[in-house]
Design a protein around this motif. Structure first.
Motif, PDB file in Angstrom:
ATOM      1  N   ILE A 150     -46.079  74.202 -16.434  1.00 35.20           N
ATOM      2  CA  ILE A 150     -46.220  74.287 -15.161  1.00 35.20           C
ATOM      3  C   ILE A 150     -44.838  74.591 -14.536  1.00 35.20           C
ATOM      4  O   ILE A 150     -44.037  74.044 -14.331  1.00 35.20           O
ATOM      5  CB  ILE A 150     -46.859  73.452 -14.231  1.00 35.20           C
ATOM      6  CG1 ILE A 150     -48.250  72.957 -15.175  1.00 35.20           C
ATOM      7  CG2 ILE A 150     -47.264  73.644 -13.177  1.00 35.20           C
ATOM      8  CD1 ILE A 150     -48.890  71.860 -14.591  1.00 35.20           C
ATOM      9  N   PRO A 151     -44.506  76.088 -13.700  1.00 34.76           N
ATOM     10  CA  PRO A 151     -43.359  76.290 -13.077  1.00 34.76           C
ATOM     11  C   PRO A 151     -43.128  75.263 -11.835  1.00 34.76           C
ATOM     12  O   PRO A 151     -43.985  74.913 -11.357  1.00 34.76           O
ATOM     13  CB  PRO A 151     -43.599  77.710 -12.874  1.00 34.76           C
ATOM     14  CG  PRO A 151     -44.533  78.178 -13.764  1.00 34.76           C
ATOM     15  CD  PRO A 151     -45.557  77.206 -13.809  1.00 34.76           C
ATOM     16  N   PHE A 152     -41.746  75.088 -11.799  1.00 36.02           N
ATOM     17  CA  PHE A 152     -41.222  74.232 -10.621  1.00 36.02           C
ATOM     18  C   PHE A 152     -40.541  74.896  -9.778  1.00 36.02           C
ATOM     19  O   PHE A 152     -39.343  75.132 -10.340  1.00 36.02           O
ATOM     20  CB  PHE A 152     -40.664  72.767 -11.220  1.00 36.02           C
ATOM     21  CG  PHE A 152     -40.834  71.682 -10.136  1.00 36.02           C
ATOM     22  CD1 PHE A 152     -41.865  71.536  -9.456  1.00 36.02           C
ATOM     23  CD2 PHE A 152     -39.673  70.901 -10.055  1.00 36.02           C
ATOM     24  CE1 PHE A 152     -41.826  70.439  -8.497  1.00 36.02           C
ATOM     25  CE2 PHE A 152     -39.591  69.933  -9.414  1.00 36.02           C
ATOM     26  CZ  PHE A 152     -40.692  69.426  -8.515  1.00 36.02           C
ATOM     27  N   GLU A 153     -41.187  75.456  -8.926  1.00 39.07           N
ATOM     28  CA  GLU A 153     -40.586  76.558  -7.859  1.00 39.07           C
ATOM     29  C   GLU A 153     -39.870  75.924  -6.714  1.00 39.07           C
ATOM     30  O   GLU A 153     -40.484  75.120  -5.961  1.00 39.07           O
ATOM     31  CB  GLU A 153     -41.692  77.804  -7.659  1.00 39.07           C
ATOM     32  CG  GLU A 153     -42.195  78.313  -8.844  1.00 39.07           C
ATOM     33  CD  GLU A 153     -43.413  79.142  -8.487  1.00 39.07           C
ATOM     34  OE1 GLU A 153     -43.811  79.955  -9.210  1.00 39.07           O
ATOM     35  OE2 GLU A 153     -43.968  78.981  -7.459  1.00 39.07           O
ATOM     36  N   GLY A 154     -38.638  76.740  -6.227  1.00 39.71           N
ATOM     37  CA  GLY A 154     -38.218  76.303  -5.103  1.00 39.71           C
ATOM     38  C   GLY A 154     -36.585  76.387  -5.144  1.00 39.71           C
ATOM     39  O   GLY A 154     -36.081  77.005  -6.146  1.00 39.71           O
ATOM     40  N   ASP A 155     -35.754  75.504  -4.486  1.00 38.63           N
ATOM     41  CA  ASP A 155     -34.288  75.774  -4.161  1.00 38.63           C
ATOM     42  C   ASP A 155     -33.724  74.246  -4.300  1.00 38.63           C
ATOM     43  O   ASP A 155     -34.229  73.436  -4.044  1.00 38.63           O
ATOM     44  CB  ASP A 155     -33.924  76.387  -2.962  1.00 38.63           C
ATOM     45  CG  ASP A 155     -34.460  77.812  -2.636  1.00 38.63           C
ATOM     46  OD1 ASP A 155     -34.418  78.792  -3.791  1.00 38.63           O
ATOM     47  OD2 ASP A 155     -35.309  78.095  -1.765  1.00 38.63           O
ATOM     48  N   ILE A 199     -29.921  67.491  -2.070  1.00 44.59           N
ATOM     49  CA  ILE A 199     -31.016  68.022  -1.208  1.00 44.59           C
ATOM     50  C   ILE A 199     -31.593  69.227  -1.702  1.00 44.59           C
ATOM     51  O   ILE A 199     -31.014  70.334  -2.219  1.00 44.59           O
ATOM     52  CB  ILE A 199     -30.748  68.471   0.127  1.00 44.59           C
ATOM     53  CG1 ILE A 199     -29.990  66.960   0.889  1.00 44.59           C
ATOM     54  CG2 ILE A 199     -31.817  68.779   1.125  1.00 44.59           C
ATOM     55  CD1 ILE A 199     -30.799  65.826   0.600  1.00 44.59           C
ATOM     56  N   GLY A 200     -32.819  69.329  -1.832  1.00 41.09           N
ATOM     57  CA  GLY A 200     -33.889  70.664  -2.421  1.00 41.09           C
ATOM     58  C   GLY A 200     -35.126  70.362  -2.068  1.00 41.09           C
ATOM     59  O   GLY A 200     -35.512  69.323  -1.772  1.00 41.09           O
ATOM     60  N   GLN A 201     -35.956  71.537  -2.286  1.00 44.73           N
ATOM     61  CA  GLN A 201     -37.277  71.534  -2.056  1.00 44.73           C
ATOM     62  C   GLN A 201     -38.055  72.231  -3.212  1.00 44.73           C
ATOM     63  O   GLN A 201     -37.689  73.522  -3.425  1.00 44.73           O
ATOM     64  CB  GLN A 201     -37.905  72.039  -0.602  1.00 44.73           C
ATOM     65  CG  GLN A 201     -37.236  71.334   0.493  1.00 44.73           C
ATOM     66  CD  GLN A 201     -35.835  71.817   1.134  1.00 44.73           C
ATOM     67  OE1 GLN A 201     -35.132  72.878   0.646  1.00 44.73           O
ATOM     68  NE2 GLN A 201     -35.303  70.967   1.690  1.00 44.73           N
ATOM     69  N   LYS A 202     -38.769  71.625  -3.766  1.00 43.07           N
ATOM     70  CA  LYS A 202     -39.539  72.408  -5.078  1.00 43.07           C
ATOM     71  C   LYS A 202     -40.992  71.837  -5.107  1.00 43.07           C
ATOM     72  O   LYS A 202     -41.389  70.673  -4.543  1.00 43.07           O
ATOM     73  CB  LYS A 202     -38.980  71.968  -6.357  1.00 43.07           C
ATOM     74  CG  LYS A 202     -37.335  72.637  -6.566  1.00 43.07           C
ATOM     75  CD  LYS A 202     -37.063  72.420  -7.821  1.00 43.07           C
ATOM     76  CE  LYS A 202     -35.712  73.225  -8.249  1.00 43.07           C
ATOM     77  NZ  LYS A 202     -35.042  73.203  -9.653  1.00 43.07           N
ATOM     78  N   MET A 203     -41.728  72.894  -5.668  1.00 40.87           N
ATOM     79  CA  MET A 203     -43.239  72.651  -5.781  1.00 40.87           C
ATOM     80  C   MET A 203     -43.881  73.112  -7.033  1.00 40.87           C
ATOM     81  O   MET A 203     -43.441  74.444  -7.496  1.00 40.87           O
ATOM     82  CB  MET A 203     -43.859  72.951  -4.467  1.00 40.87           C
ATOM     83  CG  MET A 203     -45.400  72.777  -4.438  1.00 40.87           C
ATOM     84  SD  MET A 203     -46.354  73.125  -3.015  1.00 40.87           S
ATOM     85  CE  MET A 203     -46.163  74.716  -3.007  1.00 40.87           C
ATOM     86  N   ILE A 206     -42.835  71.193   3.060  1.00 37.64           N
ATOM     87  CA  ILE A 206     -41.514  72.135   2.566  1.00 37.64           C
ATOM     88  C   ILE A 206     -41.086  73.059   3.420  1.00 37.64           C
ATOM     89  O   ILE A 206     -39.698  72.977   3.706  1.00 37.64           O
ATOM     90  CB  ILE A 206     -41.842  72.633   1.123  1.00 37.64           C
ATOM     91  CG1 ILE A 206     -41.966  71.566   0.002  1.00 37.64           C
ATOM     92  CG2 ILE A 206     -40.708  73.531   0.730  1.00 37.64           C
ATOM     93  CD1 ILE A 206     -42.123  71.973  -1.387  1.00 37.64           C
ATOM     94  N   GLU A 207     -41.628  73.615   4.137  1.00 35.79           N
ATOM     95  CA  GLU A 207     -41.465  74.857   4.917  1.00 35.79           C
ATOM     96  C   GLU A 207     -40.386  73.968   6.015  1.00 35.79           C
ATOM     97  O   GLU A 207     -39.531  74.476   6.386  1.00 35.79           O
ATOM     98  CB  GLU A 207     -42.499  75.696   5.526  1.00 35.79           C
ATOM     99  CG  GLU A 207     -42.899  76.593   4.469  1.00 35.79           C
ATOM    100  CD  GLU A 207     -41.828  77.251   4.029  1.00 35.79           C
ATOM    101  OE1 GLU A 207     -40.921  78.002   4.744  1.00 35.79           O
ATOM    102  OE2 GLU A 207     -41.636  77.868   2.563  1.00 35.79           O
ATOM    103  N   TYR A 208     -40.958  72.994   6.575  1.00 31.77           N
ATOM    104  CA  TYR A 208     -40.324  72.539   7.933  1.00 31.77           C
ATOM    105  C   TYR A 208     -39.211  71.579   7.320  1.00 31.77           C
ATOM    106  O   TYR A 208     -38.130  71.371   7.886  1.00 31.77           O
ATOM    107  CB  TYR A 208     -41.145  71.903   8.909  1.00 31.77           C
ATOM    108  CG  TYR A 208     -41.549  70.404   8.857  1.00 31.77           C
ATOM    109  CD1 TYR A 208     -40.694  69.803   9.941  1.00 31.77           C
ATOM    110  CD2 TYR A 208     -42.444  69.692   7.965  1.00 31.77           C
ATOM    111  CE1 TYR A 208     -40.842  68.401   9.837  1.00 31.77           C
ATOM    112  CE2 TYR A 208     -42.554  68.493   8.293  1.00 31.77           C
ATOM    113  CZ  TYR A 208     -41.709  67.677   9.259  1.00 31.77           C
ATOM    114  OH  TYR A 208     -41.853  66.288   9.363  1.00 31.77           O
ATOM    115  N   ASP A 209     -39.278  70.968   6.165  1.00 32.72           N
ATOM    116  CA  ASP A 209     -38.169  70.051   5.499  1.00 32.72           C
ATOM    117  C   ASP A 209     -36.913  71.017   5.478  1.00 32.72           C
ATOM    118  O   ASP A 209     -35.901  70.543   5.553  1.00 32.72           O
ATOM    119  CB  ASP A 209     -38.766  69.315   4.423  1.00 32.72           C
ATOM    120  CG  ASP A 209     -37.741  68.540   3.523  1.00 32.72           C
ATOM    121  OD1 ASP A 209     -37.375  67.556   4.497  1.00 32.72           O
ATOM    122  OD2 ASP A 209     -37.450  69.007   2.673  1.00 32.72           O
TER     123      ASP A 209
END
Length: 574
Positions: A195-200, A293-297, A367-370
């Motif tokens: 399962i891909p883990f997408e984000g930055d 710090i990062g956000q991934k989903m 995630i968008e507001y984080d």
């Protein structure tokens, strides 16, 4: 509670949960409570891990969910209930506070505060609960492989998982109907399932440090934000057991001062610097960390119908809004009843599939507001900002927190119309997929006050709430409803996965006398008519509200048997 494994190769479970953090523990507890056989396997020896630190804040909606699962009381005994916040700039208090000020404005819930309890204690409470209900929990066990036979039926055990005892090297295999990955941001289950883990990931790093602290800062037991140009928007969080957490940005400028890297001494020194002009002294240091710090989903929270992700295995984000543990708990609560009803053969497959859609939507919002919060807290501007570069980023930060107040508390999180949340048959004041207002009810006889959450616990059962109004018209409606339901081959009045309660707008001596007929389930009085008013049910004829097991609104309409039959026929297999 076991710490080693003695399974045979033929061991079978309904659900195998990889990961013994709070999310995995909570899910296992629910499944046992809901009549499902599950076990938890954790790769670390928890007693050897950091004893403090990690997630600390439990927000109102999370507390409501824990209440409905009969978990809240030991947490209230240990945690710090914080109802106030403060923001300081240059040593002076800003009124009103710019970041955590939503804490003073929490309404329409018994839990009008943030419970601050370090993850160590939350996990201990959950492990003790597992022991009491008889869930198998093992430490020092690592998942190294799993395969899935996709040609099997719903009642088979198609997942074969391989594990290794880390101390002895002994391997064994478990078979299950479902495999849950609750094994953190580096989840083996997610990676092995492809399962891909997408984000930055950003270049920003933060330090968090906990301990017993002395300070001359006023309001030291309020949730605080100290606006610093050198250390970002500094977190001051009162903790359980009289401790405090300080959190700050570990900027490039600060890092340049320490070419040898970060140590506890560095973390403590910079924590003191971040709090200036206030004086701070650590009497004890319990825990500290430096993280990026990062956000991934995860692209999907479930794959091939049998492999499901929860918590950090499904999504990671900053601790800026303190939502990590809350979001994971919401995952576990959303999944728990759906998975149990699926395994027990009660609901249609599309009900379980709503877990992926509902939770991905909520996590994506977070995630968008984080992303904006984590940048602004570091005293920098988000990429979208086109205003005055010399302006104060903390002003925008405060505005974002204010707009997101209902999301932060969790009370405003809602889900769209789907197989569970069905369009209501009347114009009500509540929307399917949303949290209902926490109305006050009265127990017949004693007059004891109760909340709606008190009388609708999460037992993997749907709740049909009959709002009874005028005695004459309501009696007629209730009799008609009972006649309709009792004529059905499989009465919705007696099914084990449906519970009933009646809320009467008339306060009488006994439920039967008040209603003029036998009530549906237990009866509670709406002595001020506020419950009827908040839900939009008139006092003349009342209405029906159907609640999901997790307490959210599912459906509603007039007192009519067809409303009940139509709703549940779409959900249940028979």
């Amino acid at each position: 509670m076991a710490t080693t494994n003695s399974h045979t190769n033929s061991a079978e479970y309904d659900v195998v949960i990889v990961g013994g953090g709070p999310v995995g523990l909570l899910l296992a507890y629910q499944l046992k409570r809901f009549g499902v056989l599950a076990c938890v396997l954790e790769q670390y020896q928890k007693e050897e891990q950091d004893q403090y630190g990690r997630a600390i804040a439990l927000f109102p909606r999370t507390l409501e969910q824990l209440h409905q699962l009969d978990l809240i009381e030991p947490m209230l005994q240990l945690g710090f209930a914080c109802r106030t916040s403060v923001t300081y700039k240059d040593g002076k208090r800003i009124l009103p506070g710019r970041v955590w000020n939503f804490m003073e404005n929490i309404k329409d819930t018994t839990y009008d505060f943030v419970l601050v309890l370090r993850q160590m204690f939350t996990e201990k409470i959950l492990r003790e609960k597992l022991t009491k209900v008889g869930v198998e929990y093992y430490q020092g066990i690592e998942c190294v492989d799993f395969t899935l036979n996709e040609s099997t039926s719903l009642d088979d055990y198609p997942v074969a998982s391989k594990f290794v005892e880390k101390v002895t090297g002994k391997g064994f295999e478990l078979k299950s109907k479902y495999l849950i990955g609750a094994d953190g941001g580096r989840s083996f289950v997610r990676r092995h399932a492809g399962i891909p883990f997408e984000g930055d990931r950003s270049d920003d790093r933060w330090i968090r440090i906990d301990g017993l602290i002395e300070t001359n800062m006023p309001l030291a037991r309020s949730y605080g934000a100290i606006e610093s140009k050198t250390h970002g928007n500094v977190l001051w969080a009162p903790l359980d057991h009289a401790a405090t957490r300080i959190g700050f940005a570990y900027t490039e400028e600060i890092a340049a001062k320490y070419p040898g890297g970060v140590t506890q001494e560095v973390a403590e020194k910079e924590a003191l610097e971040s709090m200036k002009p206030f004086d701070v002294r650590f009497k004890e240091i319990h825990w500290w960390t430096l993280y990026t710090i990062g956000q991934k989903m995860a692209k999907d929270f479930a794959t091939r119908d049998r492999i499901i992700l929860c918590g950090d295995a499904a999504h990671t984000h900053s601790s800026g809004a303190a939502q990590g543990l809350n979001t994971g708990i919401h995952d576990a609560v959303n999944l728990g009843w759906k998975l149990a009803l699926q395994i027990r053969g009660i609901t249609k497959p599309e009900i379980l599939k709503t877990y992926n859609d509902e939770r991905k939507l909520a996590v994506n919002q977070l995630i968008e507001y984080d992303k904006d919060i984590s940048v602004l807290m570091t005293h920098k501007w988000p990429k979208w900002y086109k205003g005055d570069p010399n302006a104060d980023p903390y002003i925008i930060l405060g505005e974002i927190f204010e707009k997101a107040g209902s999301f932060n508390t969790g009370l405003g999180i809602s889900y769209p119309i789907n197989a569970v949340n069905q369009t209501t048959a009347a114009v009500l004041n509540v929307v399917p997929g949303s949290r209902p207002p926490d109305v006050e009810l009265t127990m017949p006889g004693t007059g004891r006050k109760l909340s709606l959450q008190d009388v609708t616990p999460n037992l993997a059962k749907f709740w049909v709430v009959v709002f009874a109004g005028n005695p004459v018209s309501t009696k007629e409606s209730l009799l008609s409803l009972r006649d309709f339901l009792e004529e059905r081959d499989q009465s919705f009045l007696t099914r084990e996965y449906i519970s009933w309660i009646t809320i009467s707008a008339i306060n009488g001596y006994s439920p039967y006398e008040t209603l003029g007929t036998k009530p549906f389930g237990d009866t509670f009085f709406d002595t001020t008519s506020s419950a009827h008013e908040k839900f939009g049910f008139g006092l003349e004829r009342g209405g029906i509200l159907i609640l999901r097991p997790d307490g959210l609104v599912a459906h509603g309409g007039p007192i009519n048997g067809q409303i009940v039959e139509n709703y549940f026929t779409k959900l249940f297999r028979n």
